[in-house]
Design a protein around this motif. Structure first.
Motif, PDB file in Angstrom:
ATOM      1  N   GLN A 125       0.847  -1.198   0.000  1.00 19.69           N
ATOM      2  CA  GLN A 125       0.000   0.000   0.000  1.00 19.69           C
ATOM      3  C   GLN A 125       0.884   1.251   0.000  1.00 19.69           C
ATOM      4  OE1 GLN A 125      -2.996  -0.056   3.037  1.00 19.69           O
ATOM      5  NE2 GLN A 125      -4.087  -1.764   2.106  1.00 19.69           N
ATOM      6  N   ASP A 126       1.420   1.549  -1.166  1.00 19.13           N
ATOM      7  CA  ASP A 126       2.304   2.710  -1.289  1.00 19.13           C
ATOM      8  C   ASP A 126       1.746   3.741  -2.267  1.00 19.13           C
ATOM      9  OD1 ASP A 126       2.613   1.212  -3.557  1.00 19.13           O
ATOM     10  OD2 ASP A 126       4.803   1.095  -3.482  1.00 19.13           O
ATOM     11  N   MET A 127       0.438   3.669  -2.545  1.00 16.40           N
ATOM     12  CA  MET A 127      -0.206   4.622  -3.442  1.00 16.40           C
ATOM     13  C   MET A 127      -1.523   5.081  -2.827  1.00 16.40           C
ATOM     14  SD  MET A 127       0.509   3.083  -7.255  1.00 16.40           S
ATOM     15  CE  MET A 127       2.183   2.922  -7.861  1.00 16.40           C
ATOM     16  N   GLU A 128      -2.138   6.074  -3.471  1.00 16.81           N
ATOM     17  CA  GLU A 128      -3.410   6.596  -2.982  1.00 16.81           C
ATOM     18  C   GLU A 128      -4.485   6.503  -4.051  1.00 16.81           C
ATOM     19  OE1 GLU A 128      -3.143  10.520  -1.473  1.00 16.81           O
ATOM     20  OE2 GLU A 128      -1.942   9.964   0.294  1.00 16.81           O
ATOM     21  N   LEU A 129      -5.717   6.217  -3.583  1.00 13.76           N
ATOM     22  CA  LEU A 129      -6.869   6.166  -4.465  1.00 13.76           C
ATOM     23  C   LEU A 129      -8.036   6.833  -3.747  1.00 13.76           C
ATOM     24  CD1 LEU A 129      -8.248   5.143  -7.078  1.00 13.76           C
ATOM     25  CD2 LEU A 129      -8.760   3.011  -5.868  1.00 13.76           C
ATOM     26  N   GLY A 130      -8.490   7.956  -4.271  1.00 13.62           N
ATOM     27  CA  GLY A 130      -9.577   8.685  -3.630  1.00 13.62           C
ATOM     28  C   GLY A 130      -9.206   9.231  -2.275  1.00 13.62           C
ATOM     29  N   GLY A 131      -7.941   9.620  -2.095  1.00 14.75           N
ATOM     30  CA  GLY A 131      -7.491  10.186  -0.831  1.00 14.75           C
ATOM     31  C   GLY A 131      -7.187   9.175   0.240  1.00 14.75           C
ATOM     32  N   ILE A 165      -4.867   0.049  -7.637  1.00 14.03           N
ATOM     33  CA  ILE A 165      -4.568   1.133  -8.573  1.00 14.03           C
ATOM     34  C   ILE A 165      -4.569   0.598 -10.005  1.00 14.03           C
ATOM     35  CG2 ILE A 165      -2.834   2.815  -9.286  1.00 14.03           C
ATOM     36  CD1 ILE A 165      -4.238   3.545  -6.695  1.00 14.03           C
ATOM     37  N   THR A 166      -3.995  -0.574 -10.194  1.00 16.27           N
ATOM     38  CA  THR A 166      -3.940  -1.176 -11.530  1.00 16.27           C
ATOM     39  C   THR A 166      -5.336  -1.441 -12.065  1.00 16.27           C
ATOM     40  OG1 THR A 166      -1.801  -2.212 -11.042  1.00 16.27           O
ATOM     41  CG2 THR A 166      -3.102  -3.158 -12.847  1.00 16.27           C
ATOM     42  N   LYS A 167      -6.196  -2.011 -11.238  1.00 11.97           N
ATOM     43  CA  LYS A 167      -7.564  -2.282 -11.676  1.00 11.97           C
ATOM     44  C   LYS A 167      -8.279  -0.992 -12.063  1.00 11.97           C
ATOM     45  CE  LYS A 167      -8.354  -6.420  -8.837  1.00 11.97           C
ATOM     46  NZ  LYS A 167      -9.172  -6.997  -7.746  1.00 11.97           N
ATOM     47  N   SER A 168      -8.088   0.051 -11.273  1.00  8.78           N
ATOM     48  CA  SER A 168      -8.767   1.319 -11.528  1.00  8.78           C
ATOM     49  C   SER A 168      -8.356   1.911 -12.868  1.00  8.78           C
ATOM     50  CB  SER A 168      -8.466   2.303 -10.396  1.00  8.78           C
ATOM     51  OG  SER A 168      -8.946   3.597 -10.700  1.00  8.78           O
ATOM     52  N   VAL A 169      -7.056   1.951 -13.138  1.00  5.83           N
ATOM     53  CA  VAL A 169      -6.553   2.602 -14.354  1.00  5.83           C
ATOM     54  C   VAL A 169      -6.721   1.704 -15.573  1.00  5.83           C
ATOM     55  CG1 VAL A 169      -4.514   3.586 -15.472  1.00  5.83           C
ATOM     56  CG2 VAL A 169      -4.932   4.006 -13.034  1.00  5.83           C
ATOM     57  N   VAL A 170      -6.333   0.436 -15.459  1.00  8.16           N
ATOM     58  CA  VAL A 170      -6.419  -0.474 -16.605  1.00  8.16           C
ATOM     59  C   VAL A 170      -7.881  -0.737 -16.967  1.00  8.16           C
ATOM     60  CG1 VAL A 170      -5.802  -2.758 -17.477  1.00  8.16           C
ATOM     61  CG2 VAL A 170      -4.210  -1.510 -16.020  1.00  8.16           C
ATOM     62  N   GLY A 171      -8.769  -0.761 -15.974  1.00  7.55           N
ATOM     63  CA  GLY A 171     -10.186  -0.938 -16.278  1.00  7.55           C
ATOM     64  C   GLY A 171     -10.719   0.188 -17.147  1.00  7.55           C
ATOM     65  N   ASP A 172     -10.331   1.424 -16.841  1.00 11.59           N
ATOM     66  CA  ASP A 172     -10.741   2.551 -17.686  1.00 11.59           C
ATOM     67  C   ASP A 172     -10.130   2.441 -19.080  1.00 11.59           C
ATOM     68  OD1 ASP A 172     -12.168   3.586 -15.587  1.00 11.59           O
ATOM     69  OD2 ASP A 172     -10.585   4.976 -14.948  1.00 11.59           O
ATOM     70  N   ARG A 220       4.884   5.731 -10.656  1.00  8.52           N
ATOM     71  CA  ARG A 220       5.131   5.848  -9.211  1.00  8.52           C
ATOM     72  C   ARG A 220       3.849   6.128  -8.433  1.00  8.52           C
ATOM     73  NH1 ARG A 220       8.619   8.136 -12.419  1.00  8.52           N
ATOM     74  NH2 ARG A 220      10.824   7.558 -12.336  1.00  8.52           N
ATOM     75  N   ASP A 221       2.816   6.548  -9.132  1.00 10.52           N
ATOM     76  CA  ASP A 221       1.531   6.798  -8.486  1.00 10.52           C
ATOM     77  C   ASP A 221       0.424   6.630  -9.526  1.00 10.52           C
ATOM     78  OD1 ASP A 221       1.430   9.213 -10.013  1.00 10.52           O
ATOM     79  OD2 ASP A 221       2.495  10.276  -8.422  1.00 10.52           O
ATOM     80  N   ARG A 222      -0.811   6.853  -9.090  1.00 11.08           N
ATOM     81  CA  ARG A 222      -1.949   6.642  -9.985  1.00 11.08           C
ATOM     82  C   ARG A 222      -1.937   7.624 -11.154  1.00 11.08           C
ATOM     83  NH1 ARG A 222      -7.289   7.933 -11.050  1.00 11.08           N
ATOM     84  NH2 ARG A 222      -8.635   6.111 -11.442  1.00 11.08           N
ATOM     85  N   ASN A 223      -1.560   8.864 -10.910  1.00  6.44           N
ATOM     86  CA  ASN A 223      -1.552   9.856 -11.986  1.00  6.44           C
ATOM     87  C   ASN A 223      -0.574   9.481 -13.088  1.00  6.44           C
ATOM     88  OD1 ASN A 223      -3.496  11.440 -10.714  1.00  6.44           O
ATOM     89  ND2 ASN A 223      -1.961  12.660  -9.606  1.00  6.44           N
ATOM     90  N   GLU A 224       0.600   9.015 -12.700  1.00 14.81           N
ATOM     91  CA  GLU A 224       1.570   8.595 -13.705  1.00 14.81           C
ATOM     92  C   GLU A 224       1.074   7.387 -14.490  1.00 14.81           C
ATOM     93  OE1 GLU A 224       5.878  10.132 -11.956  1.00 14.81           O
ATOM     94  OE2 GLU A 224       5.442   7.989 -12.068  1.00 14.81           O
ATOM     95  N   LEU A 225       0.400   6.467 -13.792  1.00 18.90           N
ATOM     96  CA  LEU A 225      -0.127   5.293 -14.485  1.00 18.90           C
ATOM     97  C   LEU A 225      -1.221   5.697 -15.474  1.00 18.90           C
ATOM     98  CD1 LEU A 225       0.172   2.225 -14.657  1.00 18.90           C
ATOM     99  CD2 LEU A 225      -1.630   2.019 -12.940  1.00 18.90           C
ATOM    100  N   GLN A 226      -2.053   6.656 -15.082  1.00 23.43           N
ATOM    101  CA  GLN A 226      -3.066   7.159 -15.999  1.00 23.43           C
ATOM    102  C   GLN A 226      -2.434   7.797 -17.228  1.00 23.43           C
ATOM    103  OE1 GLN A 226      -5.465   9.633 -13.300  1.00 23.43           O
ATOM    104  NE2 GLN A 226      -7.241   8.375 -13.839  1.00 23.43           N
ATOM    105  N   SER A 227      -1.360   8.551 -17.023  1.00 20.55           N
ATOM    106  CA  SER A 227      -0.681   9.208 -18.143  1.00 20.55           C
ATOM    107  C   SER A 227      -0.083   8.177 -19.089  1.00 20.55           C
ATOM    108  CB  SER A 227       0.422  10.142 -17.615  1.00 20.55           C
ATOM    109  OG  SER A 227      -0.128  11.135 -16.781  1.00 20.55           O
ATOM    110  N   ILE A 228       0.419   7.096 -18.541  1.00 18.15           N
ATOM    111  CA  ILE A 228       1.018   6.045 -19.378  1.00 18.15           C
ATOM    112  C   ILE A 228      -0.047   5.424 -20.282  1.00 18.15           C
ATOM    113  CG2 ILE A 228       2.031   3.737 -19.304  1.00 18.15           C
ATOM    114  CD1 ILE A 228       3.445   4.669 -16.683  1.00 18.15           C
ATOM    115  N   TYR A 229      -1.188   5.089 -19.710  1.00 16.91           N
ATOM    116  CA  TYR A 229      -2.234   4.463 -20.519  1.00 16.91           C
ATOM    117  C   TYR A 229      -2.879   5.460 -21.473  1.00 16.91           C
ATOM    118  CZ  TYR A 229      -1.919  -0.071 -18.301  1.00 16.91           C
ATOM    119  OH  TYR A 229      -1.474  -1.311 -17.880  1.00 16.91           O
ATOM    120  N   ALA A 230      -2.791   6.759 -21.162  1.00 18.16           N
ATOM    121  CA  ALA A 230      -3.246   7.766 -22.117  1.00 18.16           C
ATOM    122  C   ALA A 230      -2.331   7.774 -23.336  1.00 18.16           C
ATOM    123  CB  ALA A 230      -3.279   9.135 -21.455  1.00 18.16           C
ATOM    124  N   VAL A 231      -1.024   7.587 -23.116  1.00 21.01           N
ATOM    125  CA  VAL A 231      -0.079   7.488 -24.236  1.00 21.01           C
ATOM    126  C   VAL A 231      -0.366   6.229 -25.048  1.00 21.01           C
ATOM    127  CG1 VAL A 231       2.352   7.180 -24.850  1.00 21.01           C
ATOM    128  CG2 VAL A 231       1.707   8.805 -23.063  1.00 21.01           C
TER     129      VAL A 231
END
Length: 348
Positions: free
Chosen positions: A105-111, A119-126, A274-285
């Motif tokens: 648990q080294d990341m944040e989701l919804g505060g 985090i992976t499920k949240s981003v990859v699911g989208d 390193r966090d959810r925002n970076e993972l979102q940016s990666i999948y946006a690319v």
């Protein structure tokens, strides 16, 4: 349109007629009991017009039941009109690490604190829901790899299977990165050359499996399959001990060098999340992958129908059995017993 899977079964249709002509008829046997007026009754019965009609109807019903049984054995099915499937897009195999380290648990989701798999499920699911026109498949790996979903246009199913993935459904104390990539290559090798992509996400180093990551990457390169690798996990954190807290690197085991080499050798790219925002940016690319034209594919829906003729044949057979039962004999016996005089009992 109705089609038959085994149409050659209809060759059995004339079998009852052939059997009636070719097999010898049963010989007449002498009656065990002679009744003086039996021959007269027999002649009256055989001369009745309704008897021949009744026999013809029974024979017709029996032949109909046989024809329905043969039809059921031929496996009829209704085949619908061809439905054209999407023909532009890519074949994407998502390879996701579910080893025990993904519970960190080294990341944040919804505060709130969240582990890496959440985090992976949240981003990859989208990401899955946005890939309209692509074939998507899902491979999960820990100590070994297995296919959670083969390549399919059904994005909703892939998304559901991703959300259902849990740490511990496979042995979780090891990470078989090479096996995960190798299994993805196996699924993609028969697909069109320009459309094959693997997106592999992990937080560790390969320490299990039959194939090393570099061997699997080389296999993908020879097959012309592009691999995008993603390393997930925070780089800074704290740990408590008897001597207080100290700074640690939660992703110290992440083998970035190997992940980078695998991606670059196949023409892909390595990303660091390193966090959810970076993972979102990666999948946006990754969303910017251009679709490619593929061969047109069609799908024809089918509906199995054999149980209809089978059910009607069973019903007709049951009715034939009922008709053949000696109802007259049973009813006549009951009537005779009812008409039998009751002896008077008396005493002097």
């Amino acid at each position: 349109m109705i089609e038959f899977i085994w149409p050659w079964v209809f060759l059995l249709l004339p079998l009852p007629l052939l059997a009636s002509y070719l097999l010898p008829r049963a010989g007449n046997r002498d009656a065990a009991l002679y009744v003086p007026f039996f021959q007269t009754l027999s002649r009256l019965e055989t001369s009745a017009p309704h008897t021949s009609v009744r026999n013809l109807l029974l024979s017709a019903v029996a032949l109909l039941a046989w024809a329905l049984l043969v039809t059921a054995a031929a496996r009829p099915q209704w085949v619908g009109d061809p439905i054209e499937l999407p023909t532009t897009g890519r074949d994407l195999m998502l390879v996701v690490d579910i080893s025990g380290s993904m519970e960190a648990q080294d990341m944040e989701l919804g505060g709130q604190n969240a582990n890496r798999l959440q985090i992976t499920k949240s981003v990859v699911g989208d990401f899955v829901t946005r890939r309209t026109g692509d074939r998507l498949g899902l491979i999960l790996f820990a100590a070994r790899a297995y296919t959670q979903a083969p390549l399919t246009f059904d994005r909703k199913t892939v998304e559901t299977l991703l959300y259902e993935a849990q740490i511990g459904i496979i042995e979780e104390n090891a990470t078989a990165i090479g096996d995960g990539i190798g299994l993805a290559v196996k699924h993609l090798r028969e697909r069109p050359l320009a459309s094959r992509v693997i997106i592999m996400l992990t937080d560790g180093v390969n320490n299990a499996g039959e194939v090393t990551p570099l061997q699997a990457g080389e296999l993908a390169r020879r097959e012309g399959i592009k691999i995008y690798t993603i390393g997930i996990g925070a780089e800074t954190g704290t740990a408590s001990s008897l001597f207080g807290t100290r700074n640690i690197n939660p992703s110290a085991d992440l083998d970035e060098a190997t992940l980078t080499q695998i991606a670059e050798d196949s023409g892909g790219r390595y990303f660091r999340a390193r966090d959810r925002n970076e993972l979102q940016s990666i999948y946006a690319v990754l969303d910017e992958l251009e679709p490619v034209d593929q061969e047109a594919e069609t799908f024809r829906p089918t509906l199995t129908l054999f149980y209809w003729p089978l059910g009607i044949a069973v019903l007709l057979s049951f009715l034939l059995v009922l008709v053949k039962l000696p109802w007259n004999q049973w009813l006549g016996r009951n009537t005779a017993e009812a008409d039998k005089p009751v002896p008077l009992q008396g005493g002097h």
